[in-house]
Write an enzyme that holds these catalytic residues in place. Structure first.
Site, PDB file in Angstrom:
ATOM      1  N   LYS A 229      24.516  10.028  65.014  1.00 46.67           N
ATOM      2  CA  LYS A 229      25.279  11.237  64.509  1.00 46.67           C
ATOM      3  C   LYS A 229      26.425  11.223  64.205  1.00 46.67           C
ATOM      4  O   LYS A 229      26.971  10.539  63.836  1.00 46.67           O
ATOM      5  CB  LYS A 229      25.426  12.445  65.979  1.00 46.67           C
ATOM      6  CG  LYS A 229      23.811  12.743  66.633  1.00 46.67           C
ATOM      7  CD  LYS A 229      23.942  13.594  68.012  1.00 46.67           C
ATOM      8  CE  LYS A 229      22.562  14.443  67.684  1.00 46.67           C
ATOM      9  NZ  LYS A 229      23.183  15.897  68.716  1.00 46.67           N
ATOM     10  N   ARG A 263      17.285   9.823  73.438  1.00 48.17           N
ATOM     11  CA  ARG A 263      16.288   9.968  72.302  1.00 48.17           C
ATOM     12  C   ARG A 263      17.302   9.940  70.709  1.00 48.17           C
ATOM     13  O   ARG A 263      17.737   9.032  70.861  1.00 48.17           O
ATOM     14  CB  ARG A 263      16.119  11.830  71.849  1.00 48.17           C
ATOM     15  CG  ARG A 263      16.334  12.956  70.870  1.00 48.17           C
ATOM     16  CD  ARG A 263      16.166  14.115  70.806  1.00 48.17           C
ATOM     17  NE  ARG A 263      15.472  14.662  69.952  1.00 48.17           N
ATOM     18  CZ  ARG A 263      15.790  15.286  68.543  1.00 48.17           C
ATOM     19  NH1 ARG A 263      17.031  14.076  68.249  1.00 48.17           N
ATOM     20  NH2 ARG A 263      15.280  16.184  67.958  1.00 48.17           N
TER      21      ARG A 263
END
Length: 299
Positions: A229, A263
Site C-alpha cells: 500500500k 491480506r
C-alpha cells in the site's frame, strides 16, 4: 516466549461451516483481483483463467483464504452490479472446492450471488455502509470482514480528519459489529479490519499500525490489509513493485500486536514470515531440526 497479545472472544472463525482456528495460528488471505485496473497488478489476473490460476497458486503457497474482488476500492466510475457478479462468481465457483473463498464487495446483490456460489466470507471495505448487507450475510450463513473507511463507495475523501485515529476507528468498528450481530451474524463469523490507507493519510495509517494493539479490546479477530500500500511506499520512497520488504515488516509488526489475518499479494513470502512469527511465539515446531543436534556438530 510469553504472548501478551489480546485474547479473542471467539478464537475459531466459522467460515460457512469450515473452522479457521486462530488461537495459535496467523492466517494469510490471498488477493485475486478480477479487475482491469487493480492498483497492484494493473489487470494481470483480470482474465478468468488467470484469476483461477492465481487462486490455485495461492492455495499451493499456503493461503488459508482467497479474497476475490471485481471492483477496486479507489475512486472511479461505478461498475454495474451485473458486471461485478460476472467477474467474481466464476472464480468463486472454481476455487470454493479448494479453499474458503472471500469476496471483496460492498454490494448486497453481489454478496448474495457470491454466497450462493460458495463464498464463505464477504469482505466489505465500506464497513456495512449499505444496511442490507448484514442481513444478506446472516441469511446466507457467511462470515464478514468489517473494514473501516469514511467515504461513500469509490468516492474520494481528501484530507481525512480524525480526533484520534485509533479511537475513531475502534468506535466505528464496534458500532458496525453491533449492526452485524443485530442482523443475525454470529460473533464467531465477524472479523474486523482497521482499514490501512482507506481514507487515511500515511501518518494516520502509521499511527493506526503503531497502536494496533489497542484495537484488541474489541475482542474480535483483526485482519490487516497493508500489502504494497501507499503508506509503505511513501514511508520508504518505494514504487509499487518494490514494497515487499516494507509490507512484510508491517505484517510482522501487526501480527505481534494482535492481528490474526494478513491480506497479501505476495503469498509465499507472507506465509513464511508469519510461520516464523508463530515459531518464535512457540505456537509451532520447526519443520525439521538438524543444526547442532549431532555429536559431530554441523556449524
Amino acid at each position: 516466549m510469553a504472548d501478551a497479545r489480546p485474547t479473542l472472544r471467539e478464537p475459531v472463525l466459522d467460515l460457512a461451516g469450515t473452522p479457521l482456528d486462530l488461537s495459535r495460528h496467523l492466517a494469510v488471505m490471498a488477493i485475486v483481483n478480477r479487475t482491469p485496473d487493480s492498483f497492484y497488478d494493473g489487470g494481470a489476473t483480470f482474465a478468468l483463467d488467470a484469476a483461477v490460476a492465481a487462486g490455485v497458486a495461492a492455495v499451493q503457497a499456503g493461503a488459508d483464504v482467497v479474497d476475490v474482488g471485481g471492483v477496486k476500492f479507489a475512486p472511479g466510475p461505478p461498475v454495474p452490479v451485473d458486471e461485478e457478479i460476472a467477474r467474481v462468481i466464476p472464480v468463486v465457483r472454481e476455487l470454493a472446492p479448494l479453499v474458503p473463498v472471500s469476496v471483496d464487495t460492498f454490494q448486497p446483490e453481489v454478496a448474495r450471488a457470491a454466497i450462493e456460489a460458495g463464498a464463505a466470507l464477504i469482505n466489505d471495505t465500506t464497513g456495512l455502509r449499505d444496511p442490507a448487507m448484514a442481513g444478506v450475510i446472516a441469511e446466507g450463513g457467511a462470515a464478514v470482514v468489517i473494514a473501516h473507511s469514511l467515504a461513500a463507495p469509490r468516492t474520494p475523501h481528501p484530507l481525512p480528519h480524525y480526533d484520534d485515529v485509533v479511537g475513531d476507528v475502534a468506535a466505528f468498528l464496534a458500532e458496525r459489529r453491533t449492526r452485524a450481530i443485530d442482523s443475525g451474524v454470529p460473533d464467531d463469523r465477524i472479523v474486523l479490519d482497521p482499514g490501512h490507507d482507506l481514507n487515511k493519510s500515511t501518518r494516520q495509517t502509521l499511527e493506526l499500525t503503531r497502536r494496533l494493539g489497542e484495537l484488541g479490546a474489541l475482542g474480535a479477530p483483526l485482519l490487516v490489509a497493508l500489502s504494497n500500500k501507499d503508506f509503505v511506499g511513501e514511508t520508504l520512497d518505494r514504487a509499487r513493485g518494490e514494497r515487499l520488504p516494507g509490507s512484510l515488516a508491517a505484517a510482522v509488526y501487526c501480527a505481534l500486536h494482535g492481528a490474526r489475518i494478513v491480506r497479501a499479494h505476495n503469498v509465499r513470502e507472507t506465509v513464511d514470515a508469519l510461520r516464523m512469527v508463530e515459531a518464535i511465539l512457540g505456537w509451532r515446531e520447526p519443520e525439521y531440526e538438524l543444526h547442532n543436534t549431532r555429536p559431530e556438530g554441523n556449524d
